[in-house]
Design a protein around this motif. Structure first.
Motif, short mmCIF file in Angstrom:
data_model
loop_
_atom_site.label_atom_id
_atom_site.label_comp_id
_atom_site.label_asym_id
_atom_site.label_seq_id
_atom_site.Cartn_x
_atom_site.Cartn_y
_atom_site.Cartn_z
N ILE A 17 0.85 -1.19 0.00
CA ILE A 17 0.00 0.00 0.00
C ILE A 17 0.89 1.24 0.00
CG2 ILE A 17 -1.63 1.35 1.38
CD1 ILE A 17 -2.80 -1.29 2.35
N MET A 18 0.56 2.18 -0.88
CA MET A 18 1.30 3.44 -0.92
C MET A 18 0.53 4.57 -0.24
SD MET A 18 2.78 3.29 -4.79
CE MET A 18 3.39 4.96 -4.68
N GLU A 19 -0.79 4.63 -0.51
CA GLU A 19 -1.56 5.75 -0.01
C GLU A 19 -3.03 5.37 0.07
OE1 GLU A 19 -1.34 10.37 -1.18
OE2 GLU A 19 -1.96 9.08 -2.85
N VAL A 20 -3.67 5.77 1.16
CA VAL A 20 -5.11 5.59 1.33
C VAL A 20 -5.70 6.96 1.59
CG1 VAL A 20 -6.95 4.49 2.66
CG2 VAL A 20 -4.80 3.27 2.29
N THR A 21 -6.64 7.37 0.73
CA THR A 21 -7.24 8.69 0.87
C THR A 21 -8.76 8.60 0.80
OG1 THR A 21 -7.12 9.13 -1.51
CG2 THR A 21 -5.26 9.87 -0.18
N SER A 22 -9.40 9.65 1.26
CA SER A 22 -10.84 9.81 1.13
C SER A 22 -11.09 11.29 0.86
CB SER A 22 -11.56 9.37 2.40
OG SER A 22 -12.96 9.51 2.25
N ARG A 23 -11.82 11.57 -0.18
CA ARG A 23 -12.10 12.96 -0.59
C ARG A 23 -10.79 13.76 -0.72
NH1 ARG A 23 -15.82 11.62 3.29
NH2 ARG A 23 -14.74 12.85 4.86
N ASN A 24 -9.78 13.14 -1.30
CA ASN A 24 -8.48 13.75 -1.59
C ASN A 24 -7.62 14.06 -0.36
OD1 ASN A 24 -8.84 13.69 -4.40
ND2 ASN A 24 -10.05 15.57 -4.29
N TYR A 25 -7.97 13.51 0.80
CA TYR A 25 -7.17 13.70 2.00
C TYR A 25 -6.70 12.35 2.52
CZ TYR A 25 -9.07 18.41 2.03
OH TYR A 25 -9.42 19.69 1.68
N GLN A 26 -5.47 12.32 2.97
CA GLN A 26 -4.97 11.10 3.59
C GLN A 26 -5.74 10.84 4.87
OE1 GLN A 26 -0.74 10.88 3.98
NE2 GLN A 26 -0.39 11.14 1.80
N ILE A 27 -6.00 9.57 5.13
CA ILE A 27 -6.79 9.21 6.31
C ILE A 27 -6.01 8.23 7.18
CG2 ILE A 27 -9.00 9.58 5.14
CD1 ILE A 27 -9.16 6.48 4.86
N ASP A 28 -6.46 8.08 8.40
CA ASP A 28 -5.91 7.07 9.29
C ASP A 28 -6.57 5.74 8.95
OD1 ASP A 28 -4.33 8.90 10.68
OD2 ASP A 28 -5.94 9.38 12.08
N TYR A 29 -5.77 4.69 8.91
CA TYR A 29 -6.29 3.36 8.59
C TYR A 29 -5.41 2.31 9.23
CZ TYR A 29 -2.50 3.03 5.19
OH TYR A 29 -1.25 3.00 4.59
N LYS A 30 -5.93 1.11 9.27
CA LYS A 30 -5.19 -0.05 9.77
C LYS A 30 -5.30 -1.15 8.72
CE LYS A 30 -4.50 1.41 14.05
NZ LYS A 30 -3.25 1.96 14.38
N VAL A 31 -4.25 -1.96 8.61
CA VAL A 31 -4.28 -3.12 7.73
C VAL A 31 -4.33 -4.36 8.62
CG1 VAL A 31 -3.03 -4.47 6.00
CG2 VAL A 31 -3.01 -1.97 5.89
N GLU A 32 -5.33 -5.19 8.39
CA GLU A 32 -5.46 -6.45 9.11
C GLU A 32 -5.73 -7.54 8.08
OE1 GLU A 32 -8.38 -6.11 12.22
OE2 GLU A 32 -7.21 -4.58 13.28
N GLY A 33 -4.80 -8.47 7.98
CA GLY A 33 -4.91 -9.51 6.95
C GLY A 33 -4.88 -8.86 5.58
N ARG A 34 -5.88 -9.11 4.78
CA ARG A 34 -5.99 -8.51 3.45
C ARG A 34 -7.08 -7.45 3.43
NH1 ARG A 34 -2.22 -8.62 0.03
NH2 ARG A 34 -3.66 -8.50 -1.69
N SER A 35 -7.34 -6.81 4.58
CA SER A 35 -8.36 -5.78 4.68
C SER A 35 -7.76 -4.47 5.17
CB SER A 35 -9.46 -6.20 5.65
OG SER A 35 -10.17 -7.30 5.17
N ILE A 36 -8.35 -3.37 4.70
CA ILE A 36 -8.01 -2.03 5.16
C ILE A 36 -9.19 -1.57 6.01
CG2 ILE A 36 -7.54 0.34 4.48
CD1 ILE A 36 -6.54 -0.84 1.78
#
Length: 193
Positions: A85-104
């Motif tokens: 994963i390089m980048e996770v965004t929502s509405r053009n803003y980076q967000i806080d997220y967690k990766v668990e297994g094959r899920s974000i």
């Protein structure tokens, strides 16, 4: 046109060994098996080591039907070809997220994902990545083919030096990343949320 077989054959040539025509080459069955066993791991490790421009994708994800048991509100299935994963965004803003297994997991109802994918089509690779894969295979095959630890070490050093240069060149094709919270900066500049 580059293929996994041509990359392995060129690596064998660098070691002074006979080339292969396929991963099931009956004339060179031992070397073909060695290459077919090692190449997928070498390829995937090399692709994961750096966000090569020829191995980057973007996708918009919708949440899974089942939410996480607790903590975050939504779960998103990672694409099957995602290896980094390089980048996770929502509405053009980076967000806080967690990766668990094959899920974000996150608290946003939809996300945009920029990721490194398992690009198995070597013909779409940059020439530097093809050269690196060849050097990586030569380093990985060196001891098995030549029975020389010094040859293995020499090939590994050559690969490491080429990797540094290729990463720098590939990275120069993208603009520099910004630092800080874009939302805060937008608010200060009058852009609001």
């Amino acid at each position: 046109m580059a293929t996994g077989v041509s990359i392995c054959s060129n690596a064998l040539l660098m070691l002074g060994a006979q080339t292969i025509n396929s991963f099931t080459d009956s004339d060179n069955i031992d070397r073909a098996k060695l290459c077919s066993n090692l190449y997928p791991t070498v390829r995937d490790d090399l692709i994961r080591a750096h966000p090569w421009n020829c191995c980057v994708k973007r996708i918009r994800l919708a949440p899974n039907a089942t939410a996480p048991a607790f903590g975050l509100a939504y779960a998103f299935q990672m694409p099957s070809d995602c290896i980094r994963i390089m980048e996770v965004t929502s509405r053009n803003y980076q967000i806080d997220y967690k990766v668990e297994g094959r899920s974000i997991l996150c608290d946003e109802a939809a996300i945009d994902l920029r990721y490194v994918f398992k690009n198995q089509d070597e013909s779409t690779w940059d020439s530097s990545l093809v050269s690196l894969a060849t050097l990586a295979m030569a380093a990985r095959l060196a001891y098995s083919v030549t029975q020389s630890a010094s040859m293995e070490q020499s090939r590994m050093q050559e690969f490491q030096m080429a990797l540094r240069v290729a990463k720098a060149v590939d990275g120069q094709e993208e603009p520099p990343e910004t630092m800080g919270d874009e939302r805060l900066l937008a608010a200060r500049m009058g852009g609001g949320w």
